[in-house]
Design a protein around this motif. Structure first.
Motif: not given
Lengths: 392, 481
Positions: B61-65, B132-142, B417-423
């Motif tokens: 989220v901080t640095y982008g995808i 989270f693939h959207m990148g700007r996750v705070w825009m997800a409500f769009y 990317e792996i960390g996200f899956f593991v998470g």
């Protein structure tokens, strides 16, 4: 609130429960309810309860969902926001089916669960009266409502004879927590629904108040993290982003000329001057218009020294009487200059040669090549008829 | 709803001479006791994984995808692979709770609660990836069609990606409602047995004041039946819509009409494998062998071999069509990028084939279906295979696209990317550990409901009756209430 009296009989098996229900009802007692640990089939009919119509409610919610989705999408894509998606029709019904279906299911499920909670008068924080705690474990608890005439002692005896393992008499204040079906909607539930309605409505009708915020809680794209196009390079570097804001090495802007990549010689060296011989003039021929323009440019910038007739006798030299001390090059007629490659001439025009200064700021790259081509054409015009006469 | 008599050929669904009280006692044991050391170890491991996942996502989220190693052709990599994989896993829960309810399969009662919980947690995990693939996750409500002052600006209702938003969110909501409405009576059981004030309060809130009234049960049954009826087409629609994300595009290897049934079968396949993995552990750790019996395991293995074979047929059909269509691009994708073991991603295709098609065939043997170790091993293999399937579909179609100049040599995931899956594994198991501690992992009321018709004691009794003369039996049945 009225105080009601109940006789409670607990059974351990549904096999004893069914005959007991039958007998008690036949004896004219009013069974308030039977509490069981799992859904006992046939008990509802044995108690004389009518079939539930919850599924009808579910069907109605499903229809509402379907209509909402169809109406919503239809209005948005044909009236409010008729976008052109690849030339497809605005009213693209087949493509709406997935969402219409999902909304049908969603509305039906949510509506039914809420209705279920409402008509059963259950919900979080709702506490209901329980006649026996083992009713959710392993007891089938039959609760009989007493009237003034009921002899509770005899009734308990009757239940015992029907196989009840435990009986008791209880007095309870009457109210919705008893879970009677004929009671009107509890005020608690109405209050909750009203609250939800009021909050959601007031959230919608905020008017312009929301525009004058001091606090941005969801700034949309107001503060972009992305690099702004014309941002100062230093700002970007300070953010820790590597971005040199320059095009890649060797890239040429669209429509511009191929750059002259040879640098100016260091004093005393002629390395680059010689290297320039290899550069080819990108302009291979001049149209009559171009010739005219090249001639004009020559007269303006070159002719003042090199002369109108390309003989190196321009107004600034004038056979040595002009202010210029040395004779400028004779561009046409001197074998040295006739043989000089165009790239080298370009070098001289760009960086200057001997006493001649740089003309890079007066003439664009294209203009310089044009002028050089023009001079070459003049040289050829003089030399070619000569070769022709020689061959003749 | 249930037959009063059930064939002796069917195995009992509950072993041992159980009474209603015994059933309650057995199933609520893990809730009423302190958790074992094993539970704590598992819980802390999964929480640690979850924390690592949270950190990975924080970086995204901080640095982008750009934190992920997606490149110019492979724009969908591990993230969408994991999304489809997790959604697929969820499907078994709904299949067990809804479709098997409509088909009157009594054995579903032993596993439906845990399987539904698994569905919800799996869909929760799946939802993270597209968001989270959207990148700007705070825009997800769009993505939501909210009335707005941005133009108006509405989402494109003709886009499969928006269908996905609706399908996944509806699926999560309906699964949650279905699961929780089944849980209410069982939470009431916990509440009425609770010793401490705090437990009483918490389960009192959770059980919605359920009392077990006959009318409530009648409505509850109606509710569950209709929700099952709604969930059945829903579960089929969800993976169909997920497959539309691919099938409506023009990428070779994606642009096929076989995708919806093939995806749904694959989803059920991987979901049942995950149910097996979880249930084998649950029955062992909580000592619930009497309720989750070998018969249950065998039934699920049958579903696995069926769906695995459907998936296998789909793979072969795709290969056939890759040749038969004589379409250069399809042929290239299927025969050069996938089926060719020596292409850069040939290993993933053959890994998928081995795990999904070949190895489940072992379940044609009864002794293998009833072997716990084989089942556990296979359940893990199948899930690995299904992950490969999604990876194969996504990456091998993308990495060599129509423009050879942009072919990427290789796509390999970054640590984050792996960390996200593991998470998401952490999230899934943290939720599951919490669930197994604080809620009955088996539907208590439903077990009691089938106890009389399918319990071992009842079966024994019926056997005795069957040895009696027929006239007497008929007479007895006629006069029973």
């Amino acid at each position: 609130m009225a105080i009601k009296k109940f006789v409670v009989g607990c059974f351990t098996d549904e096999k004893e429960l069914f005959p007991a229900v039958k007998t008690i009802r036949k004896s004219g007692f009013k069974i308030h309810d039977v509490y069981t640990p799992y859904p006992v089939h046939g008990l509802d009919t044995a108690l004389g309860l009518r079939e539930t119509s919850l599924h009808t409610a579910g069907f109605i919610y499903a229809l509402i969902g379907l209509c909402t989705a169809f109406g919503g999408i239809g209005w948005i894509l044909t009236i409010d926001w008729p976008q052109n998606y690849g030339g497809k029709p605005h009213f693209a019904l087949p493509a709406w089916i997935p969402i219409m279906f999902e909304c049908t299911v969603l509305f039906s499920a949510v509506g039914m669960v809420l209705t279920f909670c409402y008509i059963c008068q259950i919900g979080p924080l709702v506490k209901k009266h329980r006649f026996h705690l083992r009713a959710t474990d392993d007891y089938f608890v039959m609760v009989i409502e007493c009237t003034q005439q009921t002899n509770t002692h005899d009734l308990e005896g009757l239940l015992k004879s029907l196989g009840a393992c435990e009986t008791k008499t209880e007095t309870v204040e009457s109210g919705w927590w008893l879970g009677r079906y004929d009671l009107p909607a509890p005020s608690v539930a109405s209050a909750v629904i009203a609250l939800i309605l009021i909050t959601s409505l007031s959230a919608c009708s905020n008017g312009d108040a929301g525009r004058e915020q001091n606090r941005v809680y969801m700034p949309d794209m107001a503060y972009s993290r992305a690099v702004e196009t014309y941002d100062d390079k230093e700002h970007i570097t300070n953010k820790g982003i590597f971005y040199n804001a320059e095009p890649a090495k060797g890239s040429i802007a669209r429509g511009s000329d191929i750059p002259f990549l040879i640098a100016k010689d260091t004093p005393g060296s002629t390395l680059n001057y010689l290297a320039a011989q290899k550069i080819i003039n990108p302009i291979t021929s001049l149209s009559s218009d171009d010739q005219e323009e090249a001639h004009r440019l020559y007269l303006v910038y070159c002719g003042i020294c090199h002369g109108q007739k390309y003989d190196g006798n321009g107004p600034l030299y004038k056979d040595g009487s002009g202010p210029f001390p040395a004779k400028p090059a004779t561009l046409v007629g001197d074998p040295k200059y006739d043989a000089m490659p165009e790239g080298q001439m370009f070098y001289s025009v760009t960086y200057g040669k001997n006493l001649m200064g740089s003309y890079a700021s007066q003439l664009t790259t294209k203009q310089r090549w044009m002028v050089i081509k023009y001079i070459k054409m003049q040289q050829e015009a003089v030399s070619k008829p000569q070769t022709n006469t020689n061959s003749k | 709803m249930h037959l009063k008599y059930e064939s002796q050929l069917r195995e009992p669904l509950v072993y041992g001479e159980k009474t209603y009280g015994q059933v309650t006692e057995d199933i609520l044991k893990p809730i009423e006791r302190k958790p074992s050391k094993l539970w704590y170890v598992g819980f802390f491991i999964s929480s640690a994984l979850l924390l690592f996942g949270v950190y990975s996502v924080y970086r995204d989220v901080t640095y982008g995808i750009g934190q992920w190693n997606l490149n110019k052709t492979v724009g969908w990599g591990w993230d969408i692979t994991n999304f489809v994989w997790w959604v697929g896993i969820g499907h078994a829960g709904t299949l067990i709770s809804a479709i098997l309810l409509l088909f009157r399969q009594g054995w579903r009662t032993g596993v439906n609660r845990a399987a539904e919980a698994m569905t919800i947690f799996a869909v929760l995990c799946a939802g993270q990836f597209p968001v989270f693939h959207m990148g700007r996750v705070w825009m997800a409500f769009y993505t939501l069609p909210l009335p707005n002052t941005r133009g108006p600006l509405w989402p494109n209702f003709n886009s499969p990606l928006l269908w996905d938003v609706f399908a996944i969110s509806t699926y999560l909501t309906v699964s949650l409602l279905f699961w929780y409405s089944g849980l209410i009576p069982d939470l009431a059981t916990v509440r009425d047995r609770a010793k401490t004030k705090f437990t009483k309060l918490m389960y009192g809130i959770g059980s919605f004041g359920w009392s077990g009234s006959t009318k409530h049960w009648q409505r509850h049954e109606s509710l569950c039946l209709v929700l099952a009826g709604l969930s059945t087409p829903l579960v089929l629609s969800v993976h169909t819509i997920v497959s539309f994300d691919f099938a409506t595009s023009v990428i070779p290897g994606w642009h096929t009409t076989i995708f919806p049934p093939y995806f749904v079968a694959g989803a059920v396949f991987s979901g049942f494998a995950m149910v097996q993995s979880l249930m084998l552990v649950v029955r062992k750790v909580f000592g619930m062998e009497d309720y989750i019996t070998i018969g249950h395991i065998e039934a699920m293995n049958k579903v696995i071999v069926l769906t695995g074979s459907i998936v296998g047929v789909a793979y072969l059909t795709e290969l056939f069509m890759g040749w038969y269509s004589q379409n250069k691009y399809e042929g290239y994708t299927f025969w050069y990028s996938r089926a060719n073991l020596f292409s850069p991603y040939g290993w993933s295709y053959w890994g998928m084939m081995a795990c999904n098609v070949l190895s489940p065939q072992i379940f044609w043997f009864r002794s293998m279906r009833r072997n716990i170790f084989v089942t556990f091993f296979m359940s893990v293999i199948v899930n690995i295979g299904m992950w490969f399937e999604r990876f194969v579909i996504i990456v091998t179609s993308l990495y060599r696209d129509y423009l050879p100049s942009s072919w990427s040599i290789y796509y390999s995931p970054s640590p984050w990317e792996i960390g996200f899956f593991v998470g998401t594994f952490g999230l899934f198991f943290t939720c599951f550990f919490m669930f197994s501690k604080y809620a009955p992992v088996i539907a208590v009321a439903e077990i009691k409901y089938i106890l009389k018709t399918s319990g071992e004691s009842f079966k024994n009794k019926i056997t005795k009756i069957e040895t009696e003369p027929l006239d007497k039996f008929v007479d007895e049945q006629k006069h029973a209430h």
